[in-house]
Write an enzyme that holds these catalytic residues in place. Structure first.
Site, PDB file in Angstrom:
ATOM      1  N   CYS A  32     -30.593  16.849  -8.119  1.00  0.00           N
ATOM      2  CA  CYS A  32     -31.454  16.155  -7.151  1.00  0.00           C
ATOM      3  C   CYS A  32     -32.217  15.034  -7.861  1.00  0.00           C
ATOM      4  O   CYS A  32     -32.969  15.289  -8.813  1.00  0.00           O
ATOM      5  CB  CYS A  32     -32.414  17.160  -6.519  1.00  0.00           C
ATOM      6  SG  CYS A  32     -33.680  16.385  -5.507  1.00  0.00           S
ATOM      7  N   HIS A  75     -38.820  21.641  -4.931  1.00  0.00           N
ATOM      8  CA  HIS A  75     -37.687  21.143  -4.148  1.00  0.00           C
ATOM      9  C   HIS A  75     -37.606  21.826  -2.790  1.00  0.00           C
ATOM     10  O   HIS A  75     -37.631  23.043  -2.688  1.00  0.00           O
ATOM     11  CB  HIS A  75     -36.373  21.377  -4.900  1.00  0.00           C
ATOM     12  CG  HIS A  75     -35.180  20.890  -4.124  1.00  0.00           C
ATOM     13  ND1 HIS A  75     -34.727  19.589  -4.207  1.00  0.00           N
ATOM     14  CD2 HIS A  75     -34.391  21.505  -3.220  1.00  0.00           C
ATOM     15  CE1 HIS A  75     -33.694  19.436  -3.397  1.00  0.00           C
ATOM     16  NE2 HIS A  75     -33.466  20.590  -2.782  1.00  0.00           N
ATOM     17  N   ASN A 103     -34.381  13.694   8.746  1.00  0.00           N
ATOM     18  CA  ASN A 103     -33.823  15.041   8.609  1.00  0.00           C
ATOM     19  C   ASN A 103     -32.392  15.034   9.105  1.00  0.00           C
ATOM     20  O   ASN A 103     -32.092  14.464  10.147  1.00  0.00           O
ATOM     21  CB  ASN A 103     -34.621  16.046   9.451  1.00  0.00           C
ATOM     22  CG  ASN A 103     -36.080  16.082   9.044  1.00  0.00           C
ATOM     23  OD1 ASN A 103     -36.432  16.722   8.070  1.00  0.00           O
ATOM     24  ND2 ASN A 103     -36.914  15.362   9.765  1.00  0.00           N
ATOM     25  N   HIS A 133     -39.131  14.023   1.826  1.00  0.00           N
ATOM     26  CA  HIS A 133     -40.034  12.926   1.444  1.00  0.00           C
ATOM     27  C   HIS A 133     -40.542  12.228   2.696  1.00  0.00           C
ATOM     28  O   HIS A 133     -39.813  12.095   3.678  1.00  0.00           O
ATOM     29  CB  HIS A 133     -39.333  11.910   0.524  1.00  0.00           C
ATOM     30  CG  HIS A 133     -38.024  11.412   1.049  1.00  0.00           C
ATOM     31  ND1 HIS A 133     -36.864  12.129   0.963  1.00  0.00           N
ATOM     32  CD2 HIS A 133     -37.700  10.257   1.689  1.00  0.00           C
ATOM     33  CE1 HIS A 133     -35.875  11.445   1.514  1.00  0.00           C
ATOM     34  NE2 HIS A 133     -36.356  10.307   1.974  1.00  0.00           N
ATOM     35  N   HIS A 171     -41.844   8.716   4.127  1.00  0.00           N
ATOM     36  CA  HIS A 171     -41.964   7.275   3.890  1.00  0.00           C
ATOM     37  C   HIS A 171     -43.336   6.821   4.374  1.00  0.00           C
ATOM     38  O   HIS A 171     -43.713   7.089   5.526  1.00  0.00           O
ATOM     39  CB  HIS A 171     -40.915   6.507   4.700  1.00  0.00           C
ATOM     40  CG  HIS A 171     -39.505   6.728   4.259  1.00  0.00           C
ATOM     41  ND1 HIS A 171     -38.821   5.810   3.503  1.00  0.00           N
ATOM     42  CD2 HIS A 171     -38.650   7.757   4.470  1.00  0.00           C
ATOM     43  CE1 HIS A 171     -37.591   6.257   3.278  1.00  0.00           C
ATOM     44  NE2 HIS A 171     -37.462   7.443   3.849  1.00  0.00           N
TER      45      HIS A 171
END
Ligand code: AMP
Ligand code: ZN
Length: 132
Positions: free
Chosen positions: A4, A46, A88, A98, A100
């Site tokens: 990742c 994660h 997603n 994450h 934005h």
């Protein structure tokens, strides 16, 4: 997660421009920004997407965005607004959750393209969404 890229950034194995960090999250500059100061809020642990994330991280992230990141972007870059988004499944490029944080500026022309021909009548869609 071994492969990742965001986990590697969090561990310092890949470079990033970090603007904020605490025990739970790291906030980096997007390498391909939509506007000046486009940031990504990454949970340190994660998780893939919104279906997978601990709500404590979501609450904390939004608090940091509101209380720390927006004032930073407003005071240092002069943004006048903020668009928050999070992909997603379809549309998600990096499968490490994450948010934005996209600063908005007058006349920045940020816009979302969409297919108007795919749109059904509002009443039809509303009917489908009723739990009958
Ligand atoms: P998404 O479609 O929401 O998964 O978007 C992933 C975002 O990560 C994109 O906007 C990329 O520009 C950004 N990105 C990918 N790799 C990096 C990286 N190494 N450092 C910073 N941002 C990245
Ligand atoms: Zn990861």
């Amino acid at each position: 997660m071994n492969d990742c890229i965001f986990c590697k950034i969090i561990k310092g194995e890949l470079p990033s421009k970090t603007v904020y960090e605490d025990d739970l999250i790291k906030v980096i500059m997007n390498i391909n920004p939509t506007t000046n100061g486009h940031l990504l809020v990454l949970p340190k642990e994660h998780c893939v997407d919104i279906f997978d994330i601990d709500e404590k991280i979501i609450n904390h992230s939004f608090k940091v965005i509101r209380d720390t990141l927006y004032p930073l972007l407003r005071d240092k870059l002069g943004c006048e607004g903020l668009t928050l988004s999070e992909n997603n499944l379809l549309g998600q490029e990096v499968h490490h959750f994450h948010i934005h944080v996209t600063p908005r500026y007058q006349n920045d022309l940020v816009d979302y393209q969409y297919n108007k021909e795919m749109l059904e009548d509002l009443d039809t869609v509303f009917e489908k969404l009723q739990n009958k």
